[in-house]
Motif scaffolding. Structure first.
Motif, short mmCIF file in Angstrom:
data_model
loop_
_atom_site.label_atom_id
_atom_site.label_comp_id
_atom_site.label_asym_id
_atom_site.label_seq_id
_atom_site.Cartn_x
_atom_site.Cartn_y
_atom_site.Cartn_z
N PHE A 154 0.87 -1.17 0.04
CA PHE A 154 -0.04 0.03 0.04
C PHE A 154 0.85 1.34 -0.06
O PHE A 154 1.62 1.35 0.87
CB PHE A 154 -0.98 -0.01 1.51
CG PHE A 154 -1.77 1.33 1.40
CD1 PHE A 154 -2.99 1.17 0.78
CD2 PHE A 154 -1.48 2.04 2.26
CE1 PHE A 154 -3.87 2.35 0.71
CE2 PHE A 154 -2.40 3.16 2.41
CZ PHE A 154 -3.50 3.40 1.45
N TYR B 20 -4.26 11.46 5.84
CA TYR B 20 -4.25 10.49 7.31
C TYR B 20 -2.96 10.86 7.70
O TYR B 20 -2.76 10.47 8.97
CB TYR B 20 -4.41 9.03 6.68
CG TYR B 20 -3.58 8.20 6.09
CD1 TYR B 20 -3.47 8.20 4.83
CD2 TYR B 20 -2.45 7.65 6.88
CE1 TYR B 20 -2.52 7.37 4.22
CE2 TYR B 20 -1.73 6.66 6.27
CZ TYR B 20 -1.56 6.84 4.82
OH TYR B 20 -0.34 6.07 4.20
N GLY C 12 0.23 -2.93 10.86
CA GLY C 12 -0.14 -3.16 9.79
C GLY C 12 0.57 -1.93 8.84
O GLY C 12 -0.02 -0.98 8.44
N THR C 13 1.79 -2.07 8.90
CA THR C 13 2.74 -0.99 8.62
C THR C 13 2.92 -0.64 7.19
O THR C 13 3.24 0.59 6.89
CB THR C 13 4.17 -1.12 9.34
OG1 THR C 13 4.97 0.09 9.27
CG2 THR C 13 5.01 -2.04 8.84
N ASP D 146 3.59 -6.30 10.07
CA ASP D 146 2.62 -6.50 9.02
C ASP D 146 2.48 -7.82 8.73
O ASP D 146 3.42 -8.78 9.21
CB ASP D 146 3.23 -5.66 7.82
CG ASP D 146 2.00 -5.25 6.82
OD1 ASP D 146 1.45 -4.21 6.71
OD2 ASP D 146 1.39 -6.33 6.31
N VAL D 147 1.26 -8.56 8.13
CA VAL D 147 1.57 -10.00 8.03
C VAL D 147 2.07 -10.29 6.59
O VAL D 147 2.38 -11.26 6.12
CB VAL D 147 -0.02 -10.55 8.03
CG1 VAL D 147 -0.49 -11.13 9.29
CG2 VAL D 147 -1.00 -9.57 7.35
N GLU D 148 1.99 -9.21 5.62
CA GLU D 148 2.36 -9.41 4.30
C GLU D 148 4.11 -9.45 4.25
O GLU D 148 4.52 -8.19 4.34
CB GLU D 148 1.85 -8.52 3.37
CG GLU D 148 0.48 -8.39 3.17
CD GLU D 148 -0.02 -9.45 2.07
OE1 GLU D 148 1.02 -10.00 1.37
OE2 GLU D 148 -1.00 -10.04 2.13
N ASP E 9 0.90 -11.23 12.90
CA ASP E 9 -0.70 -10.97 12.78
C ASP E 9 -0.87 -9.88 13.87
O ASP E 9 -0.69 -10.31 15.36
CB ASP E 9 -1.28 -12.07 13.30
CG ASP E 9 -2.77 -12.23 13.12
OD1 ASP E 9 -3.33 -11.06 12.64
OD2 ASP E 9 -3.47 -12.82 13.11
N LEU E 10 -1.02 -8.74 13.68
CA LEU E 10 -1.35 -7.64 14.65
C LEU E 10 -0.31 -7.21 15.52
O LEU E 10 0.51 -6.54 15.14
CB LEU E 10 -2.75 -7.99 15.20
CG LEU E 10 -3.91 -8.13 14.53
CD1 LEU E 10 -5.30 -8.69 15.30
CD2 LEU E 10 -4.24 -6.61 13.95
N ASN F 201 -3.79 1.82 10.68
CA ASN F 201 -4.63 2.35 9.76
C ASN F 201 -4.95 0.95 8.86
O ASN F 201 -4.28 0.74 8.04
CB ASN F 201 -3.71 3.15 8.94
CG ASN F 201 -4.48 3.59 7.46
OD1 ASN F 201 -5.66 3.76 7.50
ND2 ASN F 201 -3.49 3.96 6.55
N ALA G 65 -4.66 -4.50 1.27
CA ALA G 65 -4.45 -3.46 2.04
C ALA G 65 -5.81 -2.33 2.20
O ALA G 65 -5.98 -1.33 2.92
CB ALA G 65 -3.27 -2.04 1.56
N MET H 250 -9.22 -7.62 10.65
CA MET H 250 -8.26 -6.83 11.35
C MET H 250 -8.91 -5.44 12.20
O MET H 250 -8.30 -5.64 13.04
CB MET H 250 -7.42 -6.06 10.30
CG MET H 250 -5.94 -5.44 10.76
SD MET H 250 -5.24 -4.85 9.47
CE MET H 250 -3.75 -4.16 10.59
C1 LIG Z 1 -4.42 0.42 4.79
S1 LIG Z 1 -2.71 -0.31 4.87
C2 LIG Z 1 -1.94 0.82 5.88
C3 LIG Z 1 -0.39 0.51 5.41
C4 LIG Z 1 0.21 1.74 6.27
N1 LIG Z 1 0.10 1.72 7.67
C5 LIG Z 1 -0.06 3.07 5.85
O1 LIG Z 1 -0.83 3.97 6.71
O2 LIG Z 1 0.28 3.64 4.84
C6 LIG Z 1 -3.08 -1.75 5.90
C7 LIG Z 1 -2.02 -2.57 6.41
O3 LIG Z 1 -2.38 -3.58 7.15
C8 LIG Z 1 -1.81 -5.03 6.76
N2 LIG Z 1 -2.34 -5.94 7.47
C9 LIG Z 1 -3.59 -6.48 7.08
N3 LIG Z 1 -3.99 -7.52 8.09
C10 LIG Z 1 -2.93 -7.34 9.03
C11 LIG Z 1 -2.84 -8.06 10.16
N4 LIG Z 1 -3.67 -9.05 10.70
N5 LIG Z 1 -1.58 -7.86 10.96
C12 LIG Z 1 -0.96 -6.84 10.43
N6 LIG Z 1 -0.82 -6.27 9.42
C13 LIG Z 1 -1.95 -6.38 8.70
C14 LIG Z 1 -1.66 -5.11 5.38
O4 LIG Z 1 -0.78 -5.83 4.77
C15 LIG Z 1 -1.32 -3.41 4.87
O5 LIG Z 1 0.25 -3.30 4.82
#
Ligand SMILES: C[S@@+](CC[C@H](N)C(=O)[O-])C[C@H]1O[C@@H](n2cnc3c(N)ncnc32)[C@H](O)[C@@H]1O
Length: 377
Positions: A164, A171, A190-191, A212-214, A236-237, A249, A264, A272
């Motif tokens: 993302f 934001y 979710g960085t 992040d999980v990805e 995860d989280l 976010n 994302a 999430m």
């Molecule tokens: C909207 S994006 C936000 C990315 C970044 N924090 C930003 O603000 O630009 C959401 C992020 O959450 C991650 N994500 C989704 N599910 C997750 C989980 N269960 N644990 C950690 N990260 C997760 C996604 O891979 C994605 O990178």
């Protein structure tokens, strides 16, 4: 580990083969064609499950793709129906395929040099890849090399393919302007590119952990945050400890993602969002704050209600200290949901643990309840 099955096809009296590098399923059959192919003909074949391996001019291939895209414009009115129709169109367009050789070179007349971009993110060749996905890889490569300017950090962020990208930055202004609780430790859950983790460090958090999980996001965030003392974990989280400030976010629309980038944006069953809210009390130090950054677009599209959100916040044992709102600057006045997008509001919800305990039986497993304050390095 992604799976790249072998595809075979007859050409000039030989049986040739290459690996399939696509998120779309394998075509039922594959034929070679070139500049004589009309878009109507391609669409008819695609609808029958046949893919075209393009052997003509690269520019003509893009024209055929653009014409097919116009013919397949989704006409559905509801958001879910429109999403399904858009996914169906993406699938049909993925039937126009090109070949990359062992060095990821594209042997087409007027074809661009794609070797570097593809070598970074695709498996070893030879490969067959839908032209739409190749164009995506090239666009992402440009962003990764040139970077995206982030004024609140006064630097560039380099998003990787499938991660993302902070293109809409209101934001970030919210997080940059919210009253600062002066945390020793802060989490960014979710960085993605790591942009919020950097902002937390920039504002003065002494120890920042990003998750992040990805795997692609973790690699991307590590690259962007290198040298800033930020820890990036694939998990995860939450990390298994507590922080004074926890920022998230999450993907803002409930729905099943169709690709890694979609993950994302789409959060299946708001998992999430709910996991973050229910886990938050177990990961905040006493007096700590949770910052949830969330667009109300899901509410405007009828995918989630405001009551569901505030109900989940209360059921998690949290209270709202304040809500800071911003209207996105880049409005789109085109497309079927232009009105909802134009009215969208992005909010930063400042949350704290309520005096009242969480609703019993609601919430995440107790894994985080023994969480301790993160040890400073
Ligand atoms: C909207 S994006 C936000 C990315 C970044 N924090 C930003 O603000 O630009 C959401 C992020 O959450 C991650 N994500 C989704 N599910 C997750 C989980 N269960 N644990 C950690 N990260 C997760 C996604 O891979 C994605 O990178």
């Amino acid at each position: 580990m992604e799976h790249h099955p072998l595809v075979s096809w007859p050409e000039h009296g030989l049986i040739r083969s290459a690996r399939w590098a696509s998120r779309h399923r394998l075509p039922e059959s594959l034929v070679t064609a070139g500049d004589e192919l009309r878009a109507d003909h391609f669409v008819r074949w695609a609808r029958r499950g046949r893919a075209v391996l393009w052997r003509g001019d690269h520019r003509t291939a893009r024209q055929v793709l653009a014409a097919a895209k116009r013919r397949l414009e989704p006409r559905a009115t509801g958001f879910r129906e429109h999403r399904l129709a858009t996914a169906r169109r993406a699938h049909l367009l993925s039937r126009l395929v090109v070949e990359l050789d062992a060095g990821h070179r594209l042997a087409l007349r007027h074809g661009p040099d794609v070797a570097d971009a593809c070598g970074q993110v695709l498996p070893a060749g030879p490969l067959l890849i839908p032209l739409t996905e190749l164009l995506g890889v090239l666009g992402a490569h440009r962003w990764r090399t040139e970077g995206l300017r982030v004024p609140v950090l006064d630097r560039r962020i380099h998003p990787h393919h499938g991660v993302f990208a902070p293109t809409r930055q209101e934001y970030l202004d919210l997080v940059a302007g919210a009253p600062w609780p002066d945390p020793v430790t802060a989490f960014d859950i979710g960085t993605g590119t790591g942009v919020l983790a950097l902002l937390l460090a920039h504002r003065g958090a002494r120890h920042v952990v990003a998750t992040d999980v990805e795997p692609r996001a973790v690699a991307c965030a590590r690259e962007n945050t290198a040298g800033h003392g930020i820890e990036v974990l694939r998990t995860d989280l939450f990390p298994p400890c507590r922080a004074d400030l926890v920022v998230c976010n999450p993907p803002w629309l409930p729905g099943v993602p169709g690709s890694s980038l979609d993950a994302a944006v789409y959060d299946p069953g708001s998992a999430m969002l709910r996991g973050f809210l229910h886990g938050l009390p177990h990961h905040l130090t006493p007096g700590g704050e949770g910052w949830l950054v969330l667009s109300d677009l899901a509410e405007r599209l009828g995918l989630r209600t405001r009551d569901e959100l505030t109900g989940t916040i209360a059921a998690a044992g949290l209270t709202v200290l304040d809500r800071l709102d911003v209207r996105p600057r880049h409005r789109t006045d085109r497309g079927p949901f232009a009105a909802q997008r134009a009215a969208e509001v992005v909010s930063l919800w400042r949350l704290a643990v309520a005096d009242r305990p969480a609703t019993p039986g609601v919430g995440p497993p107790a894994a985080g309840t023994r969480a301790v304050r993160c040890r400073l390095p």
